[in-house]
Design a protein around this motif. Structure first.
Motif, PDB file in Angstrom:
ATOM      1  N   GLY A 104       0.835  -1.200   0.000  1.00 30.26           N
ATOM      2  CA  GLY A 104       0.000   0.000   0.000  1.00 30.26           C
ATOM      3  C   GLY A 104       0.868   1.247   0.000  1.00 30.26           C
ATOM      4  O   GLY A 104       2.098   1.177   0.036  1.00 30.26           O
ATOM      5  N   ASP A 105       0.198   2.405  -0.032  1.00 33.23           N
ATOM      6  CA  ASP A 105       0.955   3.651  -0.159  1.00 33.23           C
ATOM      7  C   ASP A 105       1.622   4.080   1.141  1.00 33.23           C
ATOM      8  O   ASP A 105       2.687   4.688   1.133  1.00 33.23           O
ATOM      9  N   GLY A 106       0.997   3.750   2.281  1.00 33.80           N
ATOM     10  CA  GLY A 106       1.656   4.066   3.549  1.00 33.80           C
ATOM     11  C   GLY A 106       2.908   3.223   3.681  1.00 33.80           C
ATOM     12  O   GLY A 106       3.985   3.697   4.048  1.00 33.80           O
ATOM     13  N   GLY A 161      -5.607   2.532   4.918  1.00 33.99           N
ATOM     14  CA  GLY A 161      -6.848   1.783   5.036  1.00 33.99           C
ATOM     15  C   GLY A 161      -6.908   0.994   6.328  1.00 33.99           C
ATOM     16  O   GLY A 161      -7.840   1.114   7.126  1.00 33.99           O
ATOM     17  N   MET A 162      -5.889   0.200   6.569  1.00 34.13           N
ATOM     18  CA  MET A 162      -5.960  -0.780   7.643  1.00 34.13           C
ATOM     19  C   MET A 162      -6.149  -0.169   9.021  1.00 34.13           C
ATOM     20  O   MET A 162      -6.853  -0.704   9.861  1.00 34.13           O
ATOM     21  N   THR A 163      -5.502   0.973   9.225  1.00 35.81           N
ATOM     22  CA  THR A 163      -5.540   1.556  10.573  1.00 35.81           C
ATOM     23  C   THR A 163      -6.713   2.517  10.740  1.00 35.81           C
ATOM     24  O   THR A 163      -6.805   3.193  11.757  1.00 35.81           O
ATOM     25  N   GLY A 164      -7.553   2.631   9.724  1.00 36.93           N
ATOM     26  CA  GLY A 164      -8.788   3.376   9.913  1.00 36.93           C
ATOM     27  C   GLY A 164      -8.827   4.758   9.290  1.00 36.93           C
ATOM     28  O   GLY A 164      -9.498   5.650   9.805  1.00 36.93           O
TER      29      GLY A 164
HETATM   30  C1  LIG Z   1       6.126  -0.072  12.521  1.00 35.90           C
HETATM   31  C2  LIG Z   1       4.670   0.049  12.325  1.00 35.90           C
HETATM   32  N1  LIG Z   1       4.103   1.268  12.367  1.00 35.90           N
HETATM   33  C3  LIG Z   1       2.771   1.386  12.202  1.00 35.90           C
HETATM   34  C4  LIG Z   1       1.977   0.313  11.996  1.00 35.90           C
HETATM   35  C5  LIG Z   1       0.488   0.497  11.857  1.00 35.90           C
HETATM   36  N2  LIG Z   1       0.021   0.388  10.498  1.00 35.90           N
HETATM   37  C6  LIG Z   1      -0.439  -0.760   9.995  1.00 35.90           C
HETATM   38  S1  LIG Z   1      -0.962  -0.641   8.422  1.00 35.90           S
HETATM   39  C7  LIG Z   1      -0.595   1.007   8.362  1.00 35.90           C
HETATM   40  C8  LIG Z   1      -0.879   1.819   7.148  1.00 35.90           C
HETATM   41  C9  LIG Z   1      -1.280   1.019   5.971  1.00 35.90           C
HETATM   42  O1  LIG Z   1      -1.664   1.836   4.930  1.00 35.90           O
HETATM   43  P1  LIG Z   1      -1.282   1.528   3.448  1.00 35.90           P
HETATM   44  O2  LIG Z   1       0.131   1.081   3.356  1.00 35.90           O
HETATM   45  O3  LIG Z   1      -1.634   2.715   2.647  1.00 35.90           O
HETATM   46  O4  LIG Z   1      -2.140   0.262   3.043  1.00 35.90           O
HETATM   47  P2  LIG Z   1      -3.732   0.057   3.000  1.00 35.90           P
HETATM   48  O5  LIG Z   1      -4.117  -0.453   4.358  1.00 35.90           O
HETATM   49  O6  LIG Z   1      -4.385   1.370   2.683  1.00 35.90           O
HETATM   50  O7  LIG Z   1      -3.938  -0.963   1.952  1.00 35.90           O
HETATM   51  C10 LIG Z   1      -0.066   1.423   9.581  1.00 35.90           C
HETATM   52  C11 LIG Z   1       0.314   2.809   9.861  1.00 35.90           C
HETATM   53  C12 LIG Z   1       2.629  -0.958  11.972  1.00 35.90           C
HETATM   54  N3  LIG Z   1       1.951  -2.107  11.798  1.00 35.90           N
HETATM   55  N4  LIG Z   1       3.957  -1.050  12.129  1.00 35.90           N
END
Ligand SMILES: Cc1ncc(C[n+]2csc(CCOP(=O)(O)OP(=O)(O)O)c2C)c(N)n1
Lengths: 258, 355
Positions: free
Chosen positions: A101-103, A134-137
């Protein structure tokens, strides 16, 4: 009645054999499911199921290994390109992909993304950009559009304090290590076909050992955008595509000349 | 055939890894351990054994590359020094959680923060108590000589694969930088094993292989933890290693690990010359800790001096081991300062004999 219709000659579409029978956990209308499906179809069509190793990210697709019937590793948040590097370097004859994902790819894993591409790791990076966590809300992502609301930009993304959305795909296209860089979508049948073609090319190129192939899929997040699936796709076309225009960004050298 | 060489600790360790049949090294430079990657690069390992050596963009990337390679059943390792090891902790926790074998070398320097490039032992807690998140354990080997750096490299890979667990070699800036005579073992072949837990491509007719540390269901995650704990109990039963000097008739005891054990041994000899019946117990494995050896000795002891190049870390395990049966005091120099035998002896006389 229905049974009469279930005959091989009536079959117009079937689930890829690379997709397991597990029920997808994705929200209705989310692009992850379609992106999974076409990647699975490509792996099946290329006949490389037993030679493919995937890397799942942290994000909504953290459980991608439930759905792809190939060997997979689950990486720490943002580190999929490093994990894929480790895999590919010790097993250079295998097909290796990350799905992020983008995060994951453009915030916490920016360094790993850029350096894997810069080294020209012979892997495929599939980058699903839905402009949000997405995953974290529904928090702001590095790709969240200017003015776009999220739970951590409740009044809209403000460039002054939050910076501008990052175009990772254009960025990695600058690097000599990337071989094929493209941006696609999966919200309409024509786009699905194009995106699938792109994924297929990218995996075929992996055999050439010419560098990293990078396929962005601009996608939606109905749940966190707080829209119906249809609305989200319309919103994506109107808002995401102008900033993240679809199409090839970097083509292999010889193909460019044609 | 014996092969004797005069080598720097870090270089000896790198050579030992090649000879142990390592498949891959991923690392990022930091003093005082950069010789590891420099040696490996200069050794043309790809030509010599086929071993991959890659300079990563960070310690974080390096440990995650190790995860990827280890997940394929390969013998992968990384090395760094304290600040870099701090960066690796998330990855180490993932490796422990996914139960992958690998070796991590920490050539410890003084901290906290950027600290100093001088030797220290202040990462004992980080190595032994779990520097990353979650209930996990590393097997921790503490060499005191260049020879042990070589021997432990081989042992580390053996233990890592025996238990499918990350193994840390905790060296320090003294052992890493000094030159000593070493006997090198012969080149071992790189293995081509096919572990069922390794992602090497799905086998027809078999379910796909997944490497993950994720288990969302609490009850399932508890089961994972139970499995890990059962493994750690096995490790504690089988893998304790330590060395004793003059412990049979000892009324007092020194304890120290790694390079401070060498200096402390000298202090012990000086005390013996004075007629004081003192021994030395040197843990070679910091986890599993030689608790029973301390406990069994405790009844005959009037006191133990724990000498460390830190502000008092291993002493906590020594105290837990003797469980109040005898007095345990600490002497430490830290921040990169190396203690000398005279001051150790003085501390011993003041804190243990006179105390
Ligand atoms: C080191 C760490 N920091 C934060 C998190 C919490 N976290 C899980 S998924 C996520 C963001 C995911 O977003 P994205 O990559 O855009 O994917 P999407 O869920 O939108 O598909 C975060 C911040 C984590 N699991 N591990």
């Amino acid at each position: 009645m229905a049974e009469n219709l279930i005959k091989p000659e009536n079959l117009v579409y079937k689930k890829s054999g690379i997709m397991t029978d597990r029920v997808l956990h994705y929200c209705p209308g989310c692009g992850h499911g379609t992106a999974h499906r076409i990647l699975a179809e490509v792996i099946e069509e290329l006949g490389i199921q037993n030679e493919t190793i995937g890397v799942a990210p942290v994000g909504c697709s953290v459980l991608a290994y439930y759905y792809f019937d190939v060997d997979m590793q689950e990486a720490a948040h943002g580190r999929a390109p490093a994990v894929a590097t480790g895999i590919k370097r010790v097993m250079p004859e295998k097909y290796v992909f990350t799905y992020q994902g983008d995060g994951d790819l453009a915030a916490i894993g920016t360094a790993e993304t850029i350096h894997a591409c810069n080294r020209g790791e012979n892997i495929l990076i599939v980058f699903v950009n839905n402009g949000i966590y997405g995953m974290t809300g529904g928090q702001m992502a590095p790709t969240t559009l200017i003015g776009m609301k999220s739970s951590t930009s409740p009044f809209g993304r403000d460039i002054k304090t939050m910076g501008s959305p990052i175009k990772m795909t254009e960025l990695v296209a600058q690097l000599p290590g990337t071989y094929y860089v493209t941006r696609q979508a999966v919200h309409k049948p024509a786009n699905v076909r194009k995106a699938k073609k792109a994924l297929k090319k990218a995996l075929e190129y992996q055999k050439l050992n010419k560098g990293t192939c990078f396929v962005e899929i601009v996608s939606n997040c109905p749940s966190n955008w707080k829209m119906t699936p249809v609305q989200s796709n319309e919103w994506m076309e109107e808002n995401m595509f102008p900033y993240y225009p679809l199409g090839d960004i970097k083509l292999p050298q010889d193909e460019n000349k044609k | 055939m014996k092969e004797l060489r005069l080598m720097k600790g870090n270089e000896a360790l790198a050579e030992a890894a090649i000879r142990a049949g390592a498949d891959a090294y991923f690392g990022y430079p930091i003093t005082p351990q950069s010789e590891v990657i420099e040696y490996l690069m200069a050794a043309r390992t790809e030509d010599r054994t086929g071993m991959i050596v890659l300079q990563a963009e960070s310690e974080i990337a390096a440990i995650n590359m190790v995860y990827g390679a280890a997940g394929c059943g390969k013998r992968a390792f990384t090395s760094s020094s304290s600040p870099g090891i701090s960066l690796k902790q998330e990855g180490i926790s993932y490796i422990a959680g996914a139960e992958l074998p690998c070796v991590i070398v920490n050539v410890v320097r003084g901290g906290p923060g950027l600290g100093t490039i001088q030797p220290s032992q202040s990462d004992y807690f980080q190595s032994v108590k779990g520097g990353g998140h979650g209930d996990y354990k590393l097997i921790v080997l503490a060499p005191a000589t260049v020879q042990e750096s070589v021997d432990y490299m081989k042992l580390a890979f053996e233990l890592a694969f025996k238990y499918r667990n990350p193994v840390m070699i905790q060296s320090d800036g003294i052992i890493g930088q000094m030159m000593e005579k070493v006997e090198l073992f012969e080149q071992m072949p790189r293995l081509e094993p096919d572990y069922e837990w390794a992602t090497t491509g799905k086998k027809p007719g078999k379910p796909s292989t997944i490497v993950t540390s994720l288990q969302l269901e609490s009850e399932e995650q508890e089961k994972v933890n139970h499995r890990l704990q059962a493994k750690y109990r096995e490790v504690e039963k089988n893998e304790v290693r330590y060395e004793q000097f003059h412990c049979e008739d000892a009324e007092y005891l020194f304890t120290a690990f790694g390079s401070s054990a060498r200096i402390t041994r000298k202090a012990m000899e000086m005390a013996r010359e004075k007629g004081i019946k003192v021994g030395l117990l040197r843990p070679q494995t910091l986890y599993p800790f030689p608790s029973k050896a301390f406990y069994d000795l405790a009844d005959q002891l009037k006191g133990i001096l724990c000498v460390e190049m830190n502000a008092g870390q291993m002493i906590e395990d020594v105290r837990l081991s003797v469980n109040g049966k005898t007095r345990v005091e600490h002497f430490g120099r830290f921040g990169g300062v190396i203690p000398n035998p005279d001051e150790i002896l003085k501390a011993f006389e003041q804190k243990i004999i006179g105390g």
